[in-house]
Write an enzyme that holds these catalytic residues in place. Structure first.
Site, short mmCIF file in Angstrom:
data_model
loop_
_atom_site.label_atom_id
_atom_site.label_comp_id
_atom_site.label_asym_id
_atom_site.label_seq_id
_atom_site.Cartn_x
_atom_site.Cartn_y
_atom_site.Cartn_z
N GLU B 281 0.84 -1.20 0.00
CA GLU B 281 0.00 0.00 0.00
C GLU B 281 0.88 1.26 0.00
O GLU B 281 0.62 2.21 -0.73
CB GLU B 281 -0.92 0.00 1.23
N CYS B 298 -2.24 -0.42 13.03
CA CYS B 298 -2.28 -1.67 13.80
C CYS B 298 -2.85 -1.48 15.20
O CYS B 298 -3.22 -2.44 15.86
CB CYS B 298 -0.87 -2.24 13.95
#
Lengths: 565, 573
Positions: B281, B298
């Site tokens: 990404e 995360c």
């Protein structure tokens, strides 16, 4: 304001117009009616009297020849509404709107003073017409409240006419900053907020502290129950505070001040705000005051009514918009105050002394008072005493003089039991110490404190357990809750007292109260907690037998406590 | 140096040292309760009092700096008596439910009561009564147990800059709670749980979800799988009495099997997968002019923080789900198909060093498998509790290996647990993907350590990649403000909500402080070095996953299962 000459010009012209208040009859004016506009008199409806006076003056067509001035508190609140009529300085009390016409038509228009409205000294059949002859005023010495009989608090010219802003002019044009501090130090002035720390020393520390900008702060968060000394100054003579703070600004190198006033004092806030505006308009605040290059301005901060915000670190925190809670010292405000910058924080009454010290000099100022407590002190007299209200006396005046000569003694021929000084942080002083001179150290030695000036007189019908409970209830409510000894300890003390007052006391309760009290005093974070046990300790010290009687005999001699079956 | 006397011993310390710190040089341990080094220095509890010659009152040693010539006594009978009474007062407003408290035997108040030999509380007055606030999926407040030390406020306000808690009312009625005593669930609370780490008592704790897990294990129809977060293996030992920094990977696996989990998998596997998705990404954003800097996603506490306080930067967040939430849908799709298990029967448990993961697994978008992807998330503390309940002496069990295939991982996945780990893992992969060369030195030391904001420029082929790494949300704020104002020209930012990264997460064993965090970080990199594979793209299970199921990174299936959207939440007005 560009120069002392400019100030003198205003002063002289206004003085001429106010001569009538010095007893000099005027060609154009018949009278000045100085109506006490303190909160006590406002509660007893002095504004209705003012309205009636205006009507009466209009009716008689002399409205343009008589000035009605709403002043700051004159002191004798229980006699309110009170007024002084100049030029003859007649003092009237307990005025009703219906008295207005009589005063206007008889006294002002014909010169016939109204005997029934005059003050009578206790035991005397003859009234005392002139304010200066009245016994309870004669014993007083007005330094802080110097202007309350004479000026319109909304008029900066009135303040100037009474030597207002002379001290600031002198400080800015004739004195070096260090000379100003030296003068304040020499005056012996100690903080009137209660702790009695040397004001001059405070200024010295802040002046020497590193960090800019520096700040000047006025503590107007007067919170002791029944105390309204500071309100009387703020409402009656707001410019004296502004002037005092500006002088300090020059002395320590600050250009910005805050006045912290509790929201419960709306009139004080209104008058201060107006005074600040007028001071700015006249160049007594702002840039280059008296062409000296000195800039100073003041902002009002309104407190939300927490007692603890009178504690200096809590107050400074509150000014910053945070929850008003004390923090440990050091760092002291002199080094890290508002916004973490060096700050001088003094109480209203302290500030009001400053212009007098600078104008007349330290020597003149310190000629009044005792060796270690100089000047005067304002007290709010309350409780079982004939003349309740605001008084100002030289330091060193005895409690007996205050209670009997100024306060007029105990009503209904009851016996004096004790006087409570210093509010929730103070203590009770019994009859055997009535000849104690009132100063910081003597009161401290008796287990009480000078405090900010609350003085509550108790007579033989007052239960001392109940009194202790009353004050403790107050601090339980007002503790900020930050430190455990104050938050929980005062609550536990209250619970024990409550049990005792309900006949549920146990052997050992007095000792447990003493243990809690001495520990809380030695462990609490701030002055509130460290002094909170004083009312209990001092009543145990002088009236232990009353506690014992409650516990052992389930008896309240004064018939105040209601015992549960 | 400042010279003073403490307990008749001469001491010389740096100016600004507190009496408390100075006293350590004399061997005297002054008891404390509200004090928490570097976090809460407020002088509220009044336990650390000492006698200072010339002072009218006892002096709180935690907030009072030493002064030249000061004479201090830390343990006179008067001092001890005063401390004891203060403690007795605190206990008099405490529910004394120690035996039924989650913090039983791990409580600073209980420790003090024992140390002071408190055998009686002489005050039987009012006690603070408040309802329990269990509105939050992650954190439960029981204000009755609160001793008003303010540590939670300090950590929430000063370290995390969230300010979900404050002091309300005053005196005995003082309450530490969300503003206006609002429910925690309705606040900007990011569920990071740092408050639960610093609370000295059981007033603010993780929501205990162990009962749900026991029930699932007991249900014969359920196929119960567990995933363990990278940080858990360097934390769990502490919860069972081992020294900080102990590595218990294999023993934890053995213990989990003995608890009755059907499969023991590793979140490290999902961390490797995250790197494949997130690394690609990043490259896509750089090469196609996408929104930069890209910020890692995360840490669910961080995500909620961004949604509340920086909703304008949501496009900067990587769309990758966190490893926990990448693992969940894979178990219920890929693994279910492979093993021929009905996903409806799979119960997915995660063990996390984190309280916010409890919140994350309940987010409505986290059901891309058609089921709630992760059924329940336990903290390391709760797992420790389950092992104790089961009577399993895990630290003495033989090592066992994770189950395949979702238990195969690399060192890159493992270092996700420490601040800088996601960045380092990403760089290891991105470098090799972009340049096609083997990375000689895979240890990106610049990424490591506990420093709040780390910055580096890393040469990846022709590209100078400018990165920033932050841990602790207060530090994230510093970097985000720069991004917002356009001052920062980073390509990639790693944000972990908790100080030190996940190894210092809100679900960690207590105590968790800087010292302990450093030991866990050291253990994390030791574990990384022990691994044969240390780059995510070399993980054979990941390669197989793409071959068999996902196709390619950022492909259609990935988007469906592994990427997510965010919700601008803003701040309560």
């Amino acid at each position: 304001m560009k120069s002392l000459e400019e100030l003198a010009k205003i002063r002289e012209s206004r003085r001429e117009a106010l001569k009538i208040r010095q007893g000099v009859p005027s060609k154009t004016e018949k009278a000045h009616i100085m109506m006490c506009g303190g909160a006590g008199c406002i509660s007893s409806k002095c504004l209705d009297v003012v309205e009636a006076m205006k009507k009466a003056l209009n009716k008689n067509g002399i409205a343009d020849q008589v000035q009605i001035v709403l002043t700051g508190c004159m002191g004798p609140c229980d006699m309110g509404p009170v007024a002084i009529i100049y030029p003859d300085a007649t003092f009237y009390r307990r005025l009703k709107p219906k008295d207005a016409e009589t005063i206007v038509e008889e006294h002002i228009m014909k010169g016939n003073k109204i005997r029934r409205l005059m003050y009578r000294a206790p035991g005397s059949k003859e009234p005392t017409p002139k304010v200066d002859d009245i016994d309870l005023f004669a014993k007083q010495k007005k330094v802080v409240l110097r202007n309350n009989f004479y000026i319109d608090p909304t008029s900066i010219e009135d303040y100037i006419a009474n030597d207002g802003y002379v001290a600031l002019g002198k400080a800015l044009t004739e004195m070096k900053p260090e000379d100003i501090i030296e003068e304040v130090k020499k005056s012996g002035l100690r903080g009137r907020g209660g702790a009695g720390f040397s004001t001059g020393m405070k200024w010295t520390f802040t002046a020497a502290a590193k960090g800019t900008p520096k700040y000047v702060v006025c503590n107007g968060d007067e919170g002791d129950p029944g105390a309204f000394m500071d309100r009387s100054v703020l409402e009656g003579d707001p410019h004296s505070i502004i002037e005092g703070m500006a002088i300090c600004g020059r002395a320590i190198g600050a250009e910005h001040g805050y006045i912290y006033v509790r929201a419960e004092y709306p009139l004080a806030i209104e008058r201060l705000d107006l005074a600040l505006q007028k001071a700015r308009e006249n160049g007594l605040l702002g840039q280059n005051i008296f062409s000296s290059g000195f800039n100073f301005d003041i902002e009002i901060r309104i407190g939300a009514g927490a007692f603890v915000c009178g504690e200096e670190t809590a107050l400074l925190t509150s000014i910053e918009g945070k929850r008003g809670e004390p923090r440990p010292r050091p760092p002291f405000p002199a080094n890290e105050g508002v916004w973490g910058k060096p700050t001088v924080l003094n109480n209203v009454e302290t500030w009001a002394n400053i212009p007098e010290i600078i104008r007349k000099g330290a020597e003149a100022y310190s000629s009044v008072g005792t060796e270690k407590s100089k000047g005067t002190k304002v007290f709010a007299l309350a409780g079982r005493i004939n003349n309740t209200g605001i008084i100002e006396v030289p330091m060193g005046t005895t409690l007996r003089e205050i209670v009997y000569e100024i306060g007029g003694g105990i009503p209904r021929k009851k016996a004096f039991k004790a006087v409570q000084t210093g509010g929730p942080s103070g203590g009770c002083i019994p009859a055997e110490h009535l000849d104690t001179p009132v100063d910081y150290d003597s009161l401290g030695a008796l287990g009480a404190i000078m405090g900010s000036g609350g003085m509550i007189v108790l007579d033989e019908d007052t239960c001392m357990v109940d009194i202790a409970k009353f004050f403790l209830d107050f601090v339980v409510d007002e503790s900020c809750g930050k430190c455990s000894p104050c938050r929980i300890g005062t609550k536990r003390m209250y619970e024990i007292l409550d049990n005792i007052s309900k006949g549920k006391g146990k052997e050992g309760d007095i000792e447990l109260l003493e243990e809690l009290a001495t520990t809380i005093k030695a462990t609490a974070l701030c002055g509130l907690g460290q002094t909170a046990p004083n009312p209990v300790l001092s009543t145990i010290r002088y009236f232990r037998h009353e506690y014992e009687e409650h516990i052992r005999d389930r008896k309240c001699t004064c018939n105040v406590c209601e015992f549960e079956e | 140096m400042i010279n003073l006397t403490i307990d008749n011993q001469k001491v010389a310390v740096e100016p600004g040292t507190t009496i408390l710190e100075a006293a350590k040089n004399t061997g005297a341990k002054i008891p404390t309760l509200c004090y928490l080094k570097d976090i809460n220095v407020v002088g509220a509890c009044r336990i650390c009092l000492v006698e200072v010659e010339g002072a009218k009152t006892f002096i709180p040693s935690c907030v009072t700096p030493v002064a030249e010539g000061m004479v201090v006594r830390t343990n006179t009978p008067a001092v001890i008596k005063a401390r004891k009474l203060v403690l007795e007062l605190i206990l008099s407003d405490h529910p004394m439910e120690c035996l039924t408290c989650l913090r039983n035997q791990n409580c600073e108040l209980q420790d003090l009561a024992r140390e002071f030999g408190i055998t009686e509380v002489r005050f039987d007055g009012a006690k603070s009564e408040y309802p329990i606030d269990d509105s939050s999926p992650a954190i439960t407040r029981d204000p009755r147990k609160c001793i008003l030390c303010r540590r939670c406020i300090s950590v929430c306000t000063n370290v995390q800059t969230v300010t979900a808690l404050c002091a309300e009312n005053r005196g005995f009625e003082t309450l530490i709670a969300p503003a206006f005593n609002e429910k925690l669930a309705n606040m900007e609370c990011v569920q990071c749980g740092q408050c639960t780490l610093v609370c000295p008592t059981g007033a603010i704790v993780e929501r205990d979800d162990t009962a749900k897990v026991w029930a699932a294990i007991a249900d014969p129809k359920k196929h119960v799988v567990v995933q363990t977060a990278p940080a858990t293996r360097v934390q769990l030992g502490e919860a069972l009495g081992a020294e900080p920094g102990s590595i218990v990977t294999g023993q934890m696996v053995a213990g989990l099997r003995r608890l009755g989990f059907d499969k023991v998998f590793d979140t490290d596997f999902a961390a490797d997968l995250t790197i494949m998705e997130e690394g690609n990404e990043l490259l896509q954003r750089i090469t196609t002019g996408g929104t930069l800097p890209m910020i890692t996603s995360c840490s669910p506490g961080w995500i909620k923080f961004c949604e509340h306080f920086y909703p304008d930067l949501l496009d900067n967040l990587s769309t990758c789900k966190s490893p926990q939430q990448m693992f969940g849908p894979l178990v219920k799709t890929y693994y279910a198909q492979k093993e021929g298990i009905d996903p409806a029967d799979i119960y997915c448990v995660s063990i996390m060093p984190c309280t916010a993961k409890k919140y994350e697994c309940q987010r409505p978008e986290m059901n891309s498998s058609g089921y709630q992807d992760v059924d329940v998330s336990l903290t390391t503390r709760e797992l420790g509790r389950m092992f104790r309940q089961a009577g399993l002496d895990v630290t003495n069990l033989p090592d066992e290996k994770y189950d395949e295939p979702l238990g195969i991982s690399t060192g890159a996945g493992e270092i996700f647990g420490a601040s800088g780990g996601v960045m380092e893992a990403a760089l290891r992969t991105v470098y090799e993907v972009v340049t096609g060369e083997t990375l000689e030195n895979i240890d990106f030391e610049v990424c490591r350590g506990i420093t709040g904001v780390k910055e580096a420029t890393v040469q990846v082929g022709d590209l100078s990649v400018k990165v920033a790494i932050t841990n602790g949300l207060g530090n994230a704020r510093k970097v985000l403000d720069k991004v917002r104002s356009g001052e920062a020209d980073y390509h990639f930012i790693e944000v972990m909500a908790c100080p030190g990264g996940c190894i210092g997460g809100g679900g960690s064993p207590i105590p968790t402080n800087t010292e302990v965090r450093l030991k866990r970080i050291e253990a994390t990199y030791t574990e990384d070095e022990r691994m044969t594979l240390r780059k995510s793209h070399e993980n054979p299970a990941i390669i197989a996953l793409y071959d068999e199921f996902l196709g390619k990174p950022l492909g259609h299936k990935s988007h469906e299962l592994l990427h997510t959207k965010y919700t601008p939440r803003g701040v309560n007005k």
